[in-house]
Write an enzyme that holds these catalytic residues in place. Sequence first.
Site, PDB file in Angstrom:
ATOM      1  N   HIS A   1      -3.688  -4.793  -0.651  1.00 52.54           N
ATOM      2  CA  HIS A   1      -3.299  -5.429   0.603  1.00 52.54           C
ATOM      3  C   HIS A   1      -3.304  -6.947   0.405  1.00 52.54           C
ATOM      4  CE1 HIS A   1      -3.376  -1.992   3.461  1.00 52.54           C
ATOM      5  NE2 HIS A   1      -4.196  -1.476   2.568  1.00 52.54           N
TER       6      HIS A   1
ATOM      7  N   CYS B   1       0.845  -1.194   0.000  1.00 47.41           N
ATOM      8  CA  CYS B   1       0.000   0.000   0.000  1.00 47.41           C
ATOM      9  C   CYS B   1       0.890   1.258   0.000  1.00 47.41           C
ATOM     10  CB  CYS B   1      -0.990  -0.032   1.157  1.00 47.41           C
ATOM     11  SG  CYS B   1      -2.355   1.144   0.964  1.00 47.41           S
TER      12      CYS B   1
ATOM     13  N   GLU C   1      -2.600  -9.255   2.460  1.00 48.24           N
ATOM     14  CA  GLU C   1      -3.124  -9.939   3.644  1.00 48.24           C
ATOM     15  C   GLU C   1      -4.646  -9.916   3.696  1.00 48.24           C
ATOM     16  OE1 GLU C   1      -2.807  -5.631   5.003  1.00 48.24           O
ATOM     17  OE2 GLU C   1      -1.769  -6.988   3.605  1.00 48.24           O
TER      18      GLU C   1
END
Length: 212
Positions: free
Chosen positions: A192, A88, A194
């Site tokens: 992102h 990011c 994750e």
Amino acid sequence: MLTVLIDYDSGNLHSAEKAFQRMAREVDAGEVIVSSRPEDVARADRVVLPGDGAFPACSAALMQDHAALHAALIEAVEVRGRPFLGICVGMQLMALKGYEYAETPGLGWIDGEVVPIDPGHGLKVPHMGWNDLVIDRPHPVLDGIATGEHAYFVHSFHMEMGDPAQRIAHCNYGTEVTAVVARGNRVGTQFHPEKSQAAGLRLIANFLRWRP
């Protein structure tokens, strides 16, 4: 083997920590820790720089407020050649400079500048939610990830490339939005990983196995 997620007071790292720890167990990639200690970055085998918020605030937090941490990052990545992943705003900081609020220098690792998204077509900014990836060129961190797979984005600025060869994936949001960049031992994702389910976890696993 040690992977360090750098904590420089620019985001909640809990979900990233859990995702990296999970994939490290799956691919037998050793230990994953979150740390703000320069000595941990200095001994890391892999370094991850997350980031949430505005480019100038994240830049100041890393390069001024945590100057020793910044120095350890430069030593690890530029001098010792450790694999690096920016996430990011962590990816945006890899650019030459950013233009959020004011012109602000980045790390200068990727030939690009961080500019506002201008999607047109009545699309809203920030660009928030799921979008399809378009793979521009193969790279080890993208192994097993195909055009059309989904990733989760939350951002109002993106990297406009000076060297298009350093963009390895993008998405379409009224305009082409840089999604993944790479140069040498350094990669970055605007989305992102994750939070990007299967594709994101695969990218994390690929990074943990990557030997540039």
